[in-house]
Design a protein around this motif. Sequence first.
Motif, short mmCIF file in Angstrom:
data_model
loop_
_atom_site.label_atom_id
_atom_site.label_comp_id
_atom_site.label_asym_id
_atom_site.label_seq_id
_atom_site.Cartn_x
_atom_site.Cartn_y
_atom_site.Cartn_z
N ILE A 146 -4.87 2.26 -4.66
CA ILE A 146 -5.99 2.75 -5.43
C ILE A 146 -6.21 4.23 -5.11
O ILE A 146 -5.70 4.74 -4.11
CB ILE A 146 -7.29 1.95 -5.14
N GLY A 202 -3.74 7.73 -5.42
CA GLY A 202 -2.90 6.63 -5.86
C GLY A 202 -1.63 6.54 -5.04
O GLY A 202 -1.57 6.95 -3.88
N LEU A 261 -4.64 -4.34 -7.56
CA LEU A 261 -5.28 -3.21 -6.89
C LEU A 261 -6.72 -3.05 -7.37
O LEU A 261 -7.00 -3.09 -8.56
CB LEU A 261 -4.51 -1.92 -7.16
N GLY A 262 -7.63 -2.89 -6.43
CA GLY A 262 -9.04 -2.72 -6.75
C GLY A 262 -9.82 -4.01 -6.85
O GLY A 262 -11.06 -3.97 -6.94
N TRP A 294 -6.40 -3.02 -1.58
CA TRP A 294 -6.35 -1.56 -1.49
C TRP A 294 -4.97 -0.97 -1.77
O TRP A 294 -4.83 0.04 -2.44
CB TRP A 294 -6.80 -1.16 -0.09
#
Length: 318
Positions: A146, A202, A261-262, A294
């Motif tokens: 992320i 990222g 992710l997230g 994460w």
Amino acid sequence: MTSLGTATAAPGEIDTGRLFVGETRDGTEIGLPVAVINGADSGKTLYLQAASDGDELNGVGVIRRLVPQLDPDDIAGTILVVGIVNYHAFQVAEHRNPIDDTKMNRTYPGDETGTSSERIAAATFDAATRADLVVDLHQGSTSRMIEECRVRCGPRHRLHDDCLELAKVFGCGHILDQKGPDGQLARAGPDEGVPTIDPELGGCVGWDDHAIETGVQGVKNVLAYYGFTEATHVPEAQTRASGFEQYGSPAGGLVTFHAELGDRVSRNDLLFEVTDVFGRTKAEITADSSGIFWRARRLPQVATGEYVCSVGTQLDTY
């Protein structure tokens, strides 16, 4: 006049040049690409650098996109930029400096008579400690991650609140607020009285346009909030993680993720499973704690004990 390496700019000017940090094996001088944006009016100094890890290119993309948008006539203060820190690693698209097999962001504050990495760190640290604020642009190497901003000085540090505020202003949406390893610029900068953050834009192979634009906007947020420009910026609340759990694989095989992710995950939620090449399950790994999914490895194949993913834990809103 303000100088960084061979770049010299009077108020209201911008100049680019090279910061010499040694020689290659054939004796050719090594010069890191640098820029000085000297505002028409006086103000603070921001130091900005990218690619201290040679395969982390999103920060280079930020600088390439941002600098042409900066008009010194509209700036109060000075912006010092090192566009590529880890020169040797960048040339061969590797993470570590191949000359001394060293991760650059473990060598600060450096040593001007030391190894290749230590000399580069010393030269860039000298520039960084001339500033009032430092933004060290990173990404999660070539894994998937992320967009987040790291405060690495530790919660007991005298500059912790200043670093945390800078991270909030940058505004990735997520902050990892956890003391980092020795040798990180985001550790060494605060020790010299300079608030320093480590935005992780990222993670990808090459670069990612969305992450780059996040970084460009983040730097613009900093310029607006700290008075470099006439723009205004009101920081938005960020999700902060104070813990960071990493998960390896208990078996060799192929990974299938069960979180994106997230995603918010709870304790005992299935994070990933490992199968053999015929699809038979060998292991299922669940979360030890609640948090945010994460970071995750990019390739599906893993060996026993190899890194697979991370979860940010101990969450709050800052």
